[in-house]
Design an enzyme around this catalytic site. Structure first.
Site, short mmCIF file in Angstrom:
data_model
loop_
_atom_site.label_atom_id
_atom_site.label_comp_id
_atom_site.label_asym_id
_atom_site.label_seq_id
_atom_site.Cartn_x
_atom_site.Cartn_y
_atom_site.Cartn_z
N GLU A 72 1.01 -0.89 0.36
CA GLU A 72 -0.17 -0.44 -0.32
C GLU A 72 0.99 1.03 -0.25
O GLU A 72 0.62 2.24 -0.71
CB GLU A 72 -0.97 -0.27 1.28
CG GLU A 72 -1.82 -1.27 1.28
CD GLU A 72 -2.65 -1.45 0.27
OE1 GLU A 72 -3.04 -0.75 -0.95
OE2 GLU A 72 -3.08 -2.59 -0.66
N HIS A 75 1.40 2.35 -3.58
CA HIS A 75 0.21 2.67 -4.18
C HIS A 75 0.25 4.24 -3.80
O HIS A 75 0.46 5.18 -4.63
CB HIS A 75 -1.01 2.43 -3.77
CG HIS A 75 -0.96 0.78 -4.58
ND1 HIS A 75 -1.54 0.51 -5.97
CD2 HIS A 75 -1.65 0.18 -3.83
CE1 HIS A 75 -1.39 -0.56 -6.25
NE2 HIS A 75 -2.15 -0.97 -4.64
#
Length: 479
Positions: A72, A75
């Site tokens: 994550e 991202h």
């Protein structure tokens, strides 16, 4: 940063196509009863390192959380490099598995160029791949990093042996396993491989009776050249009863007969308990293992003359084992015991110690007869041991580092592979949707249809594959 994540786009697209085709091909192969390699690969990624140990369980949980966080984080960094604001970060638990996601402004995201969108969608997979690469590099450098305080390459140190383990009768913490069946081992995978290979099989002889307890050794037979005087003396130990086993501390042996690449045991008349008993010999295992080896089941090295041939006054005898039970010789040392340290100090202070520097004063060996595969899972081993006894309080650190890196590698690789699949709610869905927009002759309606079909098909295939993996893992654990 954009150049960095652009490389991740190309890698992720190649991985998405490759893994999707592999999953489809394997699903087609199931219809023709072909076993695919993808399931085995995924099962290894998802289940490698599973253990009942509390330490191993904590390592697996922390590795999973770190892999998800790094995914994550990729991202988030990719979105920031495109000037896209992050709304929030969410953490959740799906069944028993932790998860997380980065929430972005969807309207602003759709206004970005297609390749910028791909950079954001592929960043998680790319970061997991880089994390795997870092784990491999650190693992390769680990011997150099630990060299000042730890020794490696001369055996496996026992970190823990639970009391429920059959091996607890022979091994204890901080013992060093030197060899198995005369073959030196320096890696835990060698230990597991050797123990998994040890097995016996039922006779394929047509006269074999299912209700009988007689079995023969196959290509894994391990024998010893036993003097005839021992064989004659062992006959007096038999008490003629209904298939009475050998007395305590004694093991039953049978004469071996070589037949090419296999070794069989000498047959006696079926149906006669008296003759069946006379065909076996009860011997003391710890004395037999000191004799010269024969048979074809040993791990041979160059110059090893192990064969079925013995001297005229000897016979090659193999232990009688039931299926699933195996026989191995384990050599070990206890370099950190008080007596061993005292003897080592005396040797080092002696002028005659130069000829014995390669031998530990506290070496020993034992024969283990039992289920080797299950026993191997209970013993926690490390490639490294402290250079000095004063460092025993940090003896577990190399084990934690090794298994932590291995678990992190598998967790990160599994997360990357799963997110490459074009299924619901994963990165592969968004990557496929954005990639289809690149094809000019695909109308928006056709793009939606293709996306819908691919998403449904690969979701079903993924559910079937992972259900099969879970089933086989549970079944293997039970067996």
């Amino acid at each position: 940063m954009r150049a960095w994540f652009s490389v991740g786009v190309y890698l992720s697209l190649i991985a998405l196509v490759s893994i999707s085709l592999m999953l489809l091909w394997e699903s087609i192969g199931v219809c023709y009863f072909r076993s695919g390699s993808l399931s085995a690969w995924l099962q290894n990624l998802l289940t490698s390192g599973l253990s009942i140990s509390i330490v191993d369980t904590i390592i697996i949980i922390m590795s999973t959380i770190l892999s998800i966080a790094f995914h994550e984080f990729g991202h988030a960094i990719a979105a920031a490099s495109e000037g896209l604001q992050i709304e929030y970060v969410a953490i959740f638990v799906a069944v028993l598995f932790p998860g997380a996601f980065v929430a972005l402004n969807y309207d602003l995201l759709q206004n970005l160029p297609l390749f910028s969108m791909l950079r954001i969608y592929c960043a998680g997979i790319w970061h997991n791949v880089m994390l795997c690469t870092a784990c491999v590099i650190i693992t390769l450098l680990l011997p150099v990093m630990l060299y000042p305080l730890y020794v490696s390459g001369d055996g496996l140190m026992v970190i823990e042996v639970p009391e429920i383990s059959p091996m607890s009768e022979y091994l204890s913490s901080h013992d060093v396993i030197l060899s198995v069946d005369g073959l030196k081992i320096t890696r835990t995978d060698e230990w597991i491989k050797i123990l998994n290979q040890g097995s016996t099989a039922k006779s394929s002889d047509p006269e074999f009776l299912e209700g009988s307890h007689r079995y023969v050794a196959t290509s894994s037979a391990k024998g010893y050249c036993v003097p005839d005087s021992w064989i004659d003396a062992s006959k007096n130990l038999w008490q003629i009863r209904d298939k009475l086993p050998c007395p305590d501390e004694l093991i039953a042996f049978e004469k071996a007969i070589c037949n090419g690449s296999t070794i069989l045991t000498e047959k006696t008349s079926i149906g006669s308990d008296q003759k069946e008993v006379e065909g076996k010999y009860c011997l003391i295992a710890k004395d037999v293992v000191k004799l010269r080896r024969c048979g074809i089941g040993w791990h041979r090295t160059e110059g090893d003359g192990s064969s079925c041939a013995c001297f005229e006054d000897e016979h090659c005898l193999v232990p009688v084992l039931t299926p699933g039970i195996s026989w191995i010789e384990v050599s070990y040392a206890r370099p950190y015991s008080l007596g061993c340290l005292q003897k080592a100090g005396n040797l080092l202070s002696s002028h005659t110690a130069n000829s014995n520097l390669g031998q530990s004063p506290c070496e020993g060996s034992f024969v283990y007869v039992g289920d080797l595969a299950s026993s191997a899972r209970f013993v926690r081993l490390s490639h490294y041991r402290p250079r000095w006894a004063l460092l025993l309080f940090i003896a577990d650190i190399p084990y934690i580092l090794e298994n932590g890196l291995s678990s992190l590698l598998h967790a990160s690789a599994a997360l990357a592979v799963i997110n490459c699949l074009p299924v619901y709610f994963l990165d592969g869905e968004a990557i496929l949707e954005t990639t289809l927009s690149y094809v000019a002759w695909f109308t928006p309606r056709l793009q939606r249809r293709i996306l819908k079909v691919c998403r449904f098909v690969w979701t079903v295939l993924s559910v079937i594959t992972f259900s099969s993996i879970c089933y086989s893992t549970v079944l293997h654990g039970v067996v």
